[in-house]
Design a protein around this motif. Structure first.
Motif, PDB file in Angstrom:
ATOM      1  N   ALA A 196     129.608   0.661   3.167  1.00  0.00           N
ATOM      2  CA  ALA A 196     129.186   0.298   1.686  1.00  0.00           C
ATOM      3  C   ALA A 196     128.781   1.772   0.846  1.00  0.00           C
ATOM      4  O   ALA A 196     128.631   2.588   1.529  1.00  0.00           O
ATOM      5  CB  ALA A 196     127.844  -0.563   1.932  1.00  0.00           C
ATOM      6  N   PRO A 197     129.221   1.708  -0.485  1.00  0.00           N
ATOM      7  CA  PRO A 197     128.724   2.798  -1.393  1.00  0.00           C
ATOM      8  C   PRO A 197     127.402   2.960  -1.353  1.00  0.00           C
ATOM      9  O   PRO A 197     126.675   2.153  -0.957  1.00  0.00           O
ATOM     10  CB  PRO A 197     129.306   2.457  -2.325  1.00  0.00           C
ATOM     11  N   ALA A 198     127.154   4.148  -1.645  1.00  0.00           N
ATOM     12  CA  ALA A 198     125.822   4.461  -1.882  1.00  0.00           C
ATOM     13  C   ALA A 198     125.081   3.606  -3.064  1.00  0.00           C
ATOM     14  O   ALA A 198     125.664   3.087  -3.887  1.00  0.00           O
ATOM     15  CB  ALA A 198     125.516   5.924  -1.928  1.00  0.00           C
ATOM     16  N   ALA A 199     123.675   3.489  -3.075  1.00  0.00           N
ATOM     17  CA  ALA A 199     123.017   2.750  -4.153  1.00  0.00           C
ATOM     18  C   ALA A 199     123.205   3.708  -5.345  1.00  0.00           C
ATOM     19  O   ALA A 199     123.161   4.842  -5.309  1.00  0.00           O
ATOM     20  CB  ALA A 199     121.427   2.512  -3.847  1.00  0.00           C
ATOM     21  N   PRO A 200     123.481   2.931  -6.510  1.00  0.00           N
ATOM     22  CA  PRO A 200     123.544   3.460  -7.698  1.00  0.00           C
ATOM     23  C   PRO A 200     122.220   4.048  -8.301  1.00  0.00           C
ATOM     24  O   PRO A 200     121.241   3.680  -8.022  1.00  0.00           O
ATOM     25  CB  PRO A 200     124.138   2.331  -8.816  1.00  0.00           C
ATOM     26  N   LEU A 201     122.502   5.131  -9.241  1.00  0.00           N
ATOM     27  CA  LEU A 201     121.346   5.758  -9.806  1.00  0.00           C
ATOM     28  C   LEU A 201     121.169   5.442 -11.365  1.00  0.00           C
ATOM     29  O   LEU A 201     122.141   5.367 -11.857  1.00  0.00           O
ATOM     30  CB  LEU A 201     121.647   7.254  -9.641  1.00  0.00           C
ATOM     31  N   LEU A 202     119.815   5.442 -11.665  1.00  0.00           N
ATOM     32  CA  LEU A 202     119.512   4.970 -12.954  1.00  0.00           C
ATOM     33  C   LEU A 202     119.132   6.307 -13.883  1.00  0.00           C
ATOM     34  O   LEU A 202     118.308   7.134 -13.240  1.00  0.00           O
ATOM     35  CB  LEU A 202     118.422   4.038 -13.067  1.00  0.00           C
ATOM     36  N   SER A 203     119.422   6.292 -14.869  1.00  0.00           N
ATOM     37  CA  SER A 203     119.117   7.768 -15.679  1.00  0.00           C
ATOM     38  C   SER A 203     117.582   7.321 -16.113  1.00  0.00           C
ATOM     39  O   SER A 203     117.022   8.512 -16.465  1.00  0.00           O
ATOM     40  CB  SER A 203     119.802   7.954 -16.983  1.00  0.00           C
ATOM     41  N   LEU A 204     117.093   6.240 -15.944  1.00  0.00           N
ATOM     42  CA  LEU A 204     115.511   6.057 -16.510  1.00  0.00           C
ATOM     43  C   LEU A 204     114.695   5.182 -15.306  1.00  0.00           C
ATOM     44  O   LEU A 204     115.131   4.226 -15.188  1.00  0.00           O
ATOM     45  CB  LEU A 204     115.463   5.019 -17.759  1.00  0.00           C
ATOM     46  N   PRO A 205     113.610   6.012 -14.882  1.00  0.00           N
ATOM     47  CA  PRO A 205     113.084   5.387 -13.585  1.00  0.00           C
ATOM     48  C   PRO A 205     112.044   4.288 -14.264  1.00  0.00           C
ATOM     49  O   PRO A 205     111.981   4.268 -15.638  1.00  0.00           O
ATOM     50  CB  PRO A 205     112.387   6.324 -13.271  1.00  0.00           C
TER      51      PRO A 205
END
Length: 617
Positions: A392-401
């Motif tokens: 599986a691909p890595a979890a996506p990243l969000l620009s705003l926590p």
């Protein structure tokens, strides 16, 4: 799609006019060749190979199961057969020989399984390397020409290599030996336009360097792989080559004589990316005599059993094997086709546990078909490749926590390199995990109120990443404090004993407003990065016309990687300082368009329009 047949092969004149440069006669493939005509599935007598003679030409296009020939007597009828391992697997009777009214030089030609031409009868054979095509005059009663289907393929189509173009292929005699290099040719065929360098619709490469065409050589003295190279082409020719069709060709020999490069007596032409089966206007179903389908076609971590299906004719048993690129295989699975004779359809099931023992990558399924017609001998069949990817691909990243924010916010989502699509769900509460049918992530997600956000990345095989979640609490901007105008706060009672003479009037035309978000910046032309080094691209913009009454504290530059259909495949967001008016971003290979937003104390502005599309360089 270009027809690379009689338009590509200059017709020989009677007596064979020879060019100054010729290809030496090359040995034919060491494959069995069959004798007299017989019904499909019946055994035939093995006889010596009889290459085309009497100025005849037979060219095989195995990727389209298409046969072309010329030099036959106009008005005559031909019997065309495809033999494999002693068995006739395809036949066409009464194939007419005609002239081409548009090209008088091409006389006595025939085409089979092509637009507006005769078709294979009963079934369309899946023509494979090692097959023998037999063309018999007088519809089977006259002289016969036979040509083997050469094992010549392309590993990759034409591609750039520095300032050159290259094409990689493979050629084998079927017994692990090289075909004579002088019998091979690589070519690019344009659909309509003419190449500057050749003044023709083709670029050809052979072992004989013929400027401005290219050269072809094996990768080592013992390698079965070869490389064709074109040098000195202008950018127009390079661009046109990359946009058109790649071919690999084996050219046979004349009987007892050399033949010019442009005048093959027999040949096999491999066409990149084309599919076989009945041609336009033909309806005889494809008979692979082997595997034809895998369900599912791509295997991921969630896949259970794998079902392999195929077809055969007059077979008594089928044995199917499955192996990975490292050579590991599972125990062959066997089945008995039905009905006992005639056309048959069969399937085998590969248990998930057995398949899981094979490494990710390309899995190759192959079948051995045992037939009544060959007295129990195994018949060579086509193979089938399946892509297996269970990572599986890595979890996506969000620009705003997650957190509390004032005013609406824009959130960018970035996936890992193996991400194919990003999907999201957003809502006030109880947000479900995204699925493959959830909305695709746009350039940015606009969070206008207190909401929960969930994002999942999917790779090309359909594997799902872990869920990335965030919760945002959005508060409206605080109402600005009342501003005194001339010493008087709007909405308040005037103070007692105000001396009108002491109150300074507001300047004419003055309007007092609360701070708001800035207007959108204006995007300017984007440019590809400088050649060499890391892949980059540069975007420029102009400051917003209105700051919204609050100074600009920075910018966010959004790089949108574009997919093949013009949709946004992935986004990357970068924070830029307030004084900047351009930025250079390090990017992965691809085509990008840029947008930019301005940030002030209230929040982010609306996004700019999209920039022009550029490739990272």
């Amino acid at each position: 799609m270009t027809t690379d047949s009689r338009r590509v092969y200059p017709r020989r004149t009677r007596g064979r006019t020879r060019a100054a440069t010729v290809i030496a006669a090359c040995a034919l493939l060491a494959v069995p060749v069959m004798g007299a005509a017989s019904p499909a599935g019946a055994a035939v007598t093995v006889t010596p190979t009889s290459p085309p003679a009497n100025n005849h030409s037979v060219i095989v296009f195995p990727e389209r199961d298409f046969i072309h020939g010329d030099g036959y007597a106009k008005g005559s009828l031909l019997l065309v057969q495809d033999f494999r391992g002693g068995v006739q697997v395809g036949v066409a009777n009464n194939v007419p020989v005609v002239d081409d009214p548009k090209t008088p030089a091409y006389d006595g030609l025939f085409d089979l399984n092509h637009l507006g031409t005769p078709c294979w009868e009963g079934v369309t054979p899946d023509i494979l390397p090692g097959d023998v095509i037999r063309v018999t005059e007088s519809n089977g009663a006259g002289a016969a020409d036979e040509t083997p289907v050469a094992d010549v393929t392309l590993i990759s189509p034409v591609a750039p290599s520095g300032a050159n173009l290259v094409m990689h292929g493979r050629a084998s005699d079927g017994a692990g030996h090289q075909l004579p290099v002088g019998s091979l040719e690589a070519r690019v065929v344009a659909n309509q336009q003419i190449f500057h360098s050749t003044k023709a619709r083709t670029l050809r490469a052979s072992s004989l360097v013929r400027p401005p065409d290219g050269s072809l050589a094996y990768d080592s003295p013992t390698a079965l792989t070869w490389t064709a190279t074109w040098t000195g082409l202008d950018q127009f020719d390079i661009n046109m080559a990359l946009a058109n069709e790649s071919r690999a060709l084996w050219l046979g020999r004349a009987v007892g004589a050399a033949t010019t490069l442009g005048s093959p007596v027999e040949g096999t032409l491999f066409e990149w990316g084309l599919a076989g089966g009945p041609g336009a206007g033909c309806f005889a179903p494809l008979a692979r005599n082997g595997l034809s389908n895998a369900t599912p076609g791509v295997v991921n971590a969630a896949t259970g059993d794998l079902v392999l299906t195929g077809v055969s004719r007059d077979a008594t048993a089928v044995s199917v094997s499955l192996s990975d690129a490292a050579g590991h295989s599972i125990t062959p699975m066997t089945t008995t086709p039905a009905p006992a004779t005639g056309s048959q359809v069969w399937s085998v099931t590969v248990p998930a546990a057995a398949r899981a023992a094979l490494a990710d990558g390309t899995l190759t399924a192959s079948a051995t078909v045992t037939g009544l017609a060959v007295t129990g001998a195994a018949v060579t069949t086509s193979s089938l490749t399946i892509q297996q990817d269970t990572v599986a691909p890595a979890a996506p990243l969000l620009s705003l926590p997650s957190g509390s924010y004032v005013g609406a916010q824009l959130v960018s989502v970035t996936g890992s390199a193996d991400t194919s699509t990003l999907r999201y769900q957003i809502g006030a509460s109880a947000v479900p995990d995204p699925t493959p049918t959830s909305p695709a992530v746009p350039g940015q997600i606009d969070v206008t109120s207190s909401q929960s956000l969930k994002v999942v990345a999917f790779d090309a095989a359909g594997n799902a990443s872990p869920v990335t979640a965030a919760t945002y609490t959005i508060s409206p901007p605080a109402a600005p404090a009342p501003v005194a105008v001339g010493g008087v706060v709007p909405g308040a009672a005037p103070p007692a004993a105000v001396n009108p003479a002491a109150v300074a009037p507001a300047a004419a035309g003055t309007t007092v407003t609360a701070a708001t978000r800035a207007s959108a910046p204006r995007i300017l032309a984007a440019k590809a990065g400088k050649p060499g080094g890391r892949l980059t691209a540069t975007a420029s913009w102009r400051a917003p016309l209105s700051t919204g009454g609050s100074r600009i504290t920075g910018y966010r530059l959004i790089a949108q990687r574009m997919g093949a259909k013009g949709t946004v495949a992935r986004t990357t967001s970068s924070r830029i300082e307030s004084t900047a008016r351009s930025a250079t971003l390090r990017l992965v290979a691809g085509t990008y368009r840029f947008r930019v937003v301005a940030v002030n104390a209230v929040g982010t502005s609306a996004m700019s329009s999209r920039s022009n599309a550029v490739r990272s360089r």
